[in-house]
Design a protein around this motif. Structure first.
Motif, PDB file in Angstrom:
ATOM      1  N   ALA A 417     -18.028 -23.339 -36.306  1.00  0.00           N
ATOM      2  CA  ALA A 417     -18.067 -22.998 -37.735  1.00  0.00           C
ATOM      3  C   ALA A 417     -17.286 -24.050 -38.496  1.00  0.00           C
ATOM      4  O   ALA A 417     -16.150 -24.392 -38.121  1.00  0.00           O
ATOM      5  N   GLY A 418     -17.898 -24.560 -39.574  1.00  0.00           N
ATOM      6  CA  GLY A 418     -17.234 -25.531 -40.435  1.00  0.00           C
ATOM      7  C   GLY A 418     -16.703 -24.866 -41.687  1.00  0.00           C
ATOM      8  O   GLY A 418     -17.476 -24.301 -42.468  1.00  0.00           O
ATOM      9  N   MET A 419     -15.392 -24.928 -41.873  1.00  0.00           N
ATOM     10  CA  MET A 419     -14.724 -24.307 -43.028  1.00  0.00           C
ATOM     11  C   MET A 419     -13.922 -25.382 -43.743  1.00  0.00           C
ATOM     12  O   MET A 419     -12.827 -25.746 -43.298  1.00  0.00           O
ATOM     13  N   GLY A 420     -14.481 -25.917 -44.811  1.00  0.00           N
ATOM     14  CA  GLY A 420     -13.796 -26.996 -45.521  1.00  0.00           C
ATOM     15  C   GLY A 420     -13.766 -28.239 -44.653  1.00  0.00           C
ATOM     16  O   GLY A 420     -14.802 -28.770 -44.262  1.00  0.00           O
ATOM     17  N   ASP A 421     -12.562 -28.723 -44.321  1.00  0.00           N
ATOM     18  CA  ASP A 421     -12.417 -29.886 -43.452  1.00  0.00           C
ATOM     19  C   ASP A 421     -11.961 -29.511 -42.047  1.00  0.00           C
ATOM     20  O   ASP A 421     -11.470 -30.358 -41.297  1.00  0.00           O
ATOM     21  N   VAL A 422     -12.106 -28.248 -41.670  1.00  0.00           N
ATOM     22  CA  VAL A 422     -11.684 -27.754 -40.356  1.00  0.00           C
ATOM     23  C   VAL A 422     -12.911 -27.210 -39.618  1.00  0.00           C
ATOM     24  O   VAL A 422     -13.761 -26.541 -40.208  1.00  0.00           O
ATOM     25  N   VAL A 423     -12.970 -27.508 -38.315  1.00  0.00           N
ATOM     26  CA  VAL A 423     -14.030 -27.001 -37.448  1.00  0.00           C
ATOM     27  C   VAL A 423     -13.386 -26.112 -36.389  1.00  0.00           C
ATOM     28  O   VAL A 423     -12.502 -26.565 -35.650  1.00  0.00           O
ATOM     29  N   ASN A 424     -13.825 -24.853 -36.328  1.00  0.00           N
ATOM     30  CA  ASN A 424     -13.364 -23.912 -35.312  1.00  0.00           C
ATOM     31  C   ASN A 424     -14.498 -23.623 -34.348  1.00  0.00           C
ATOM     32  O   ASN A 424     -15.661 -23.495 -34.761  1.00  0.00           O
ATOM     33  N   ILE A 425     -14.146 -23.484 -33.068  1.00  0.00           N
ATOM     34  CA  ILE A 425     -15.127 -23.206 -32.021  1.00  0.00           C
ATOM     35  C   ILE A 425     -14.667 -21.979 -31.245  1.00  0.00           C
ATOM     36  O   ILE A 425     -13.508 -21.913 -30.805  1.00  0.00           O
ATOM     37  N   TRP A 426     -15.589 -20.984 -31.092  1.00  0.00           N
ATOM     38  CA  TRP A 426     -15.297 -19.778 -30.330  1.00  0.00           C
ATOM     39  C   TRP A 426     -16.172 -19.757 -29.086  1.00  0.00           C
ATOM     40  O   TRP A 426     -17.332 -20.190 -29.126  1.00  0.00           O
ATOM     41  N   ALA A 427     -15.611 -19.259 -27.987  1.00  0.00           N
ATOM     42  CA  ALA A 427     -16.313 -19.182 -26.706  1.00  0.00           C
ATOM     43  C   ALA A 427     -16.395 -17.732 -26.254  1.00  0.00           C
ATOM     44  O   ALA A 427     -15.575 -16.895 -26.649  1.00  0.00           O
ATOM     45  N   GLY A 428     -17.409 -17.438 -25.421  1.00  0.00           N
ATOM     46  CA  GLY A 428     -17.584 -16.099 -24.874  1.00  0.00           C
ATOM     47  C   GLY A 428     -17.353 -16.082 -23.374  1.00  0.00           C
ATOM     48  O   GLY A 428     -16.763 -17.007 -22.794  1.00  0.00           O
ATOM     49  N   GLN A 429     -17.853 -15.035 -22.724  1.00  0.00           N
ATOM     50  CA  GLN A 429     -17.683 -14.907 -21.289  1.00  0.00           C
ATOM     51  C   GLN A 429     -18.718 -15.715 -20.510  1.00  0.00           C
ATOM     52  O   GLN A 429     -18.561 -15.937 -19.329  1.00  0.00           O
ATOM     53  N   GLY A 430     -19.776 -16.128 -21.137  1.00  0.00           N
ATOM     54  CA  GLY A 430     -20.828 -16.888 -20.467  1.00  0.00           C
ATOM     55  C   GLY A 430     -21.970 -17.144 -21.414  1.00  0.00           C
ATOM     56  O   GLY A 430     -21.887 -16.906 -22.623  1.00  0.00           O
ATOM     57  N   LYS A 431     -23.096 -17.617 -20.819  1.00  0.00           N
ATOM     58  CA  LYS A 431     -24.247 -17.970 -21.640  1.00  0.00           C
ATOM     59  C   LYS A 431     -24.905 -16.748 -22.256  1.00  0.00           C
ATOM     60  O   LYS A 431     -25.372 -16.781 -23.387  1.00  0.00           O
ATOM     61  N   ALA A 432     -24.962 -15.638 -21.519  1.00  0.00           N
ATOM     62  CA  ALA A 432     -25.681 -14.450 -21.990  1.00  0.00           C
ATOM     63  C   ALA A 432     -24.797 -13.493 -22.773  1.00  0.00           C
ATOM     64  O   ALA A 432     -25.249 -12.429 -23.163  1.00  0.00           O
ATOM     65  N   SER A 433     -23.556 -13.850 -23.025  1.00  0.00           N
ATOM     66  CA  SER A 433     -22.629 -12.957 -23.729  1.00  0.00           C
ATOM     67  C   SER A 433     -22.330 -13.519 -25.111  1.00  0.00           C
ATOM     68  O   SER A 433     -22.339 -14.743 -25.314  1.00  0.00           O
ATOM     69  N   PRO A 434     -22.051 -12.661 -26.091  1.00  0.00           N
ATOM     70  CA  PRO A 434     -21.738 -13.154 -27.437  1.00  0.00           C
ATOM     71  C   PRO A 434     -20.361 -13.798 -27.477  1.00  0.00           C
ATOM     72  O   PRO A 434     -19.469 -13.463 -26.673  1.00  0.00           O
ATOM     73  N   PRO A 435     -20.142 -14.739 -28.376  1.00  0.00           N
ATOM     74  CA  PRO A 435     -18.818 -15.366 -28.481  1.00  0.00           C
ATOM     75  C   PRO A 435     -17.775 -14.383 -28.998  1.00  0.00           C
ATOM     76  O   PRO A 435     -18.065 -13.530 -29.845  1.00  0.00           O
ATOM     77  N   SER A 436     -16.578 -14.505 -28.472  1.00  0.00           N
ATOM     78  CA  SER A 436     -15.467 -13.654 -28.900  1.00  0.00           C
ATOM     79  C   SER A 436     -14.795 -14.283 -30.117  1.00  0.00           C
ATOM     80  O   SER A 436     -14.349 -15.446 -30.072  1.00  0.00           O
ATOM     81  N   LEU A 437     -14.699 -13.524 -31.211  1.00  0.00           N
ATOM     82  CA  LEU A 437     -14.132 -14.035 -32.465  1.00  0.00           C
ATOM     83  C   LEU A 437     -12.642 -13.758 -32.600  1.00  0.00           C
ATOM     84  O   LEU A 437     -12.077 -13.976 -33.667  1.00  0.00           O
ATOM     85  N   GLU A 438     -11.999 -13.286 -31.530  1.00  0.00           N
ATOM     86  CA  GLU A 438     -10.573 -12.950 -31.645  1.00  0.00           C
ATOM     87  C   GLU A 438      -9.707 -14.198 -31.727  1.00  0.00           C
ATOM     88  O   GLU A 438      -8.812 -14.292 -32.563  1.00  0.00           O
TER      89      GLU A 438
END
Length: 610
Positions: A417-438
């Motif tokens: 996700a690009g927010m202004g001049d910062v890029v954040n990346i979230w990862a999940g448990q694997g390919k078939a799982s949704p990314p964790s936003l915590e």
């Protein structure tokens, strides 16, 4: 001087005494014996007959002996009792403790299955049922072979793991570049192009080439691995979006007025004036469709194989600035200013579905490679993950301080996700799982505001276009480590690319088949089938499938010929048809028509006559 008399024609010439007598040629089927020493198994030399290898025929003086010329040569066969029935041993003599093929785990084989075995086979005809069983058996065998060959894949997905209690979001790009090898470190670079920014970028389907376009007209394409520049031009017009087509040889550029097509040398090939004021581009590779969203609110599908516009749909939602594609079913997702996301197909003039996602306008939409999850961000600073398999319900949500203006999914399910001049990346448990936003997986600050995001296929790289140029970030574990050489080969030659194009054109999927669930194309439409059956019964007056068809009994004296059987069948069918029509007419109430008196001229009281 005496000379030897010449032999006359009648006198036969003398034979050469030194010449050996001409022996009869040996044939190995005439020889009678095979010995173990000094004889090959295929061509025996001894004359004694081996009774063990060639069984004797019973002596019968009445049977004439066959000619030697007509007999065909046959190699001696080994006796059955001489075969080794013990388990097979290796060269060293040790016995294999695990004989037979290696067992395949059920979970590994399930990943490659495409037929749902939970559904029972329908009660159909025996021939159809046998075909379905054969198809299931073939699919089971193919999935086992694919799961077994998965061990041969050379590469494994990367990952980033911190030390005890260390947050991976605090690891900067300089630390990652210092820790990886030289070839991977060369994939991180920055292009300082402040003069023509901000930039939009796009990677080719193979992940080898990169194209980017600036808002002030700068367009370039290069092999970003070797840093070899393919073309660089200035179109002297604002560039709003850029996309590779089915290969790196063609490039679509959405300029301020019209849509333009360029080749990899920067030569303009086409100017499509029917696609005007385009804001976003998406290409569907299996359908050869280029989807464009415009300021006028139209979604246009252009078939690049024939140069024809397949559909022009009016979304009736004003300016279209947010668009993405679902890689699984080729459905286009459009984000609107009223907080909804609509799903479109060129076969329908109305949206397939509408999802209310945010209280304010939608700023960005992204769909993962499996087509299962959709990420959206809006003006209410909310980032939400939706499940596209059921009722489109949100799975998780997170409030961001600035709100995400751009979203992108990787091949293994990472969300950027690009927010202004910062890029954040979230990862999940694997390919078939949704990314964790915590908690974010990685964070990086750029030299300008983000204007475009995309993960590179088959590389752990995230390309970011911003107002200061182009940045290539290293994201361990983002991409699939192994590629299909027959589908997306980054190292293919020009000849291989041409052959692939011909094959892809032959296998092009029609645009009419784009729908929400592609698996429904192989199923039977039971509702339509029952409706057609009901209409047929109403039209004929009876159910032709209610009774089994008449089968005449066979008769003798030539009365069971094909013509007579067909004649008897037709006679019985006509009789049954007449009986059923007569019964249906008797059951219907007879309508009595009222006799109308003839009038000389129409009267005003005729309106009250029923």
């Amino acid at each position: 001087m005496e000379t030897a008399p010449k032999p006359s024609k009648d006198v036969p010439p003398k034979k050469n005494r030194l010449k050996a007598k001409r022996k009869k040629p040996r044939r190995y089927w005439d020889e009678e014996t095979l010995t173990a020493a000094g004889a090959s198994p295929g061509l025996p030399r001894n004359k004694k007959r081996n009774r063990e290898l060639r069984p004797q025929r019973p002596k019968n003086t009445n049977i004439a002996k066959k000619s030697r010329i007509s007999r065909k040569p046959q190699l001696p066969k080994k006796p059955r009792e001489g075969r080794n029935l013990e388990p097979q041993r290796s060269v060293s003599g040790a016995q294999d403790p695990f004989p037979g093929p290696a067992p395949v785990p059920v979970e590994a084989a399930r990943k490659f299955r495409r037929i749902d075995k939970s559904k029972k086979l329908p009660h159909s005809k025996s021939k159809t049922r046998s075909r379905l069983e054969v198809a299931e058996a073939e699919e089971e065998e193919i999935s086992i072979k694919a799961a077994r060959s998965e061990l041969l894949l050379a590469e494994e997905p990367g990952f980033l793991e911190g030390e005890d209690g260390e947050d991976t979001a605090k690891i900067c790009q300089a630390d990652i570049v210092e820790a990886v090898d030289i070839a991977s470190a060369a994939k991180h670079f920055d292009l300082n192009l402040r003069q023509f920014g901000p930039y939009r970028l796009n990677y080719s389907p193979t992940g080898r080439h990169l194209a980017f376009g600036g808002h002030r007209g700068h367009v370039a394409a290069l092999d970003w691995v070797t840093k070899r520049l393919m073309c660089e031009i200035n179109v002297m017009e604002a560039v709003r979006d850029i996309r590779f087509l089915h290969s790196e040889a063609l490039l679509a550029v959405a300029q301020n007025r019209w849509l333009h097509i360029y080749d990899n040398q920067g030569i303009e090939l086409h100017c499509i004036r029917r696609c005007d004021r385009v804001t976003r581009l998406e290409f569907l590779p299996f359908h050869f469709l280029l989807a464009t969203a415009s300021e006028t609110g139209f979604l246009t599908y252009l078939d690049v194989s024939v140069g024809k516009i397949m559909a022009a749909l009016n979304a009736r939602a004003g300016r279209l600035d947010v668009m993405t594609k679902n890689p699984y079913n080729a459905v286009i997702h459009l984000g609107h200013s009223n907080g909804t996301v609509s799903l479109w197909s060129p076969a329908m003039k109305e949206p397939l579905a509408k999802i209310l996602c945010h209280r304010g306008g939608v700023r960005a939409v992204a769909v993962d490679s499996t087509g299962t999850y959709m990420a959206t961000s809006g003006l209410d600073h909310q980032l939400k993950i939706f499940d596209l398999r059921g009722m489109f319900q949100p799975l998780s949500a997170r409030t961001l301080p600035q709100g995400a203006g751009h979203l992108a999914f990787s091949q293994r399910g990472l969300l950027a996700a690009g927010m202004g001049d910062v890029v954040n990346i979230w990862a999940g448990q694997g390919k078939a799982s949704p990314p964790s936003l915590e908690q974010p997986y990685l964070t990086h600050r750029l030299s300008g505001h983000v204007h475009g995001l995309q993960f590179c296929p088959f590389e752990d790289v995230l390309g970011v276009g911003h107002s200061g140029g182009i940045t290539s970030m290293l994201v361990p574990g983002a991409a699939e480590p192994n590629f299909d050489g027959l589908e997306s080969n980054p190292y293919r030659s020009q000849k291989q690319r041409q052959e692939w194009e011909v094959k892809a054109l032959l296998e092009k999927v029609p645009a009419e088949l784009i729908c929400l669930d592609p698996r429904a194309l192989a199923e039977v439409d039971v509702i339509s089938l029952e409706q057609e059956k009901k209409e047929r019964i109403e039209r004929l007056g009876y159910d032709p499938e209610a009774k089994a068809p008449f089968q005449p009994k066979p008769k003798q004296k030539g009365r069971s010929s094909t013509a007579s059987l067909v004649k008897r069948k037709r006679k019985v069918m006509d009789k049954e048809h007449r009986d059923k029509v007569r019964q249906s007419l008797e059951q219907q109430p007879q309508k009595q028509e009222k006799a109308k008196l003839p009038r000389a001229r129409p009267s005003a009281l005729d309106r009250f006559v029923r």
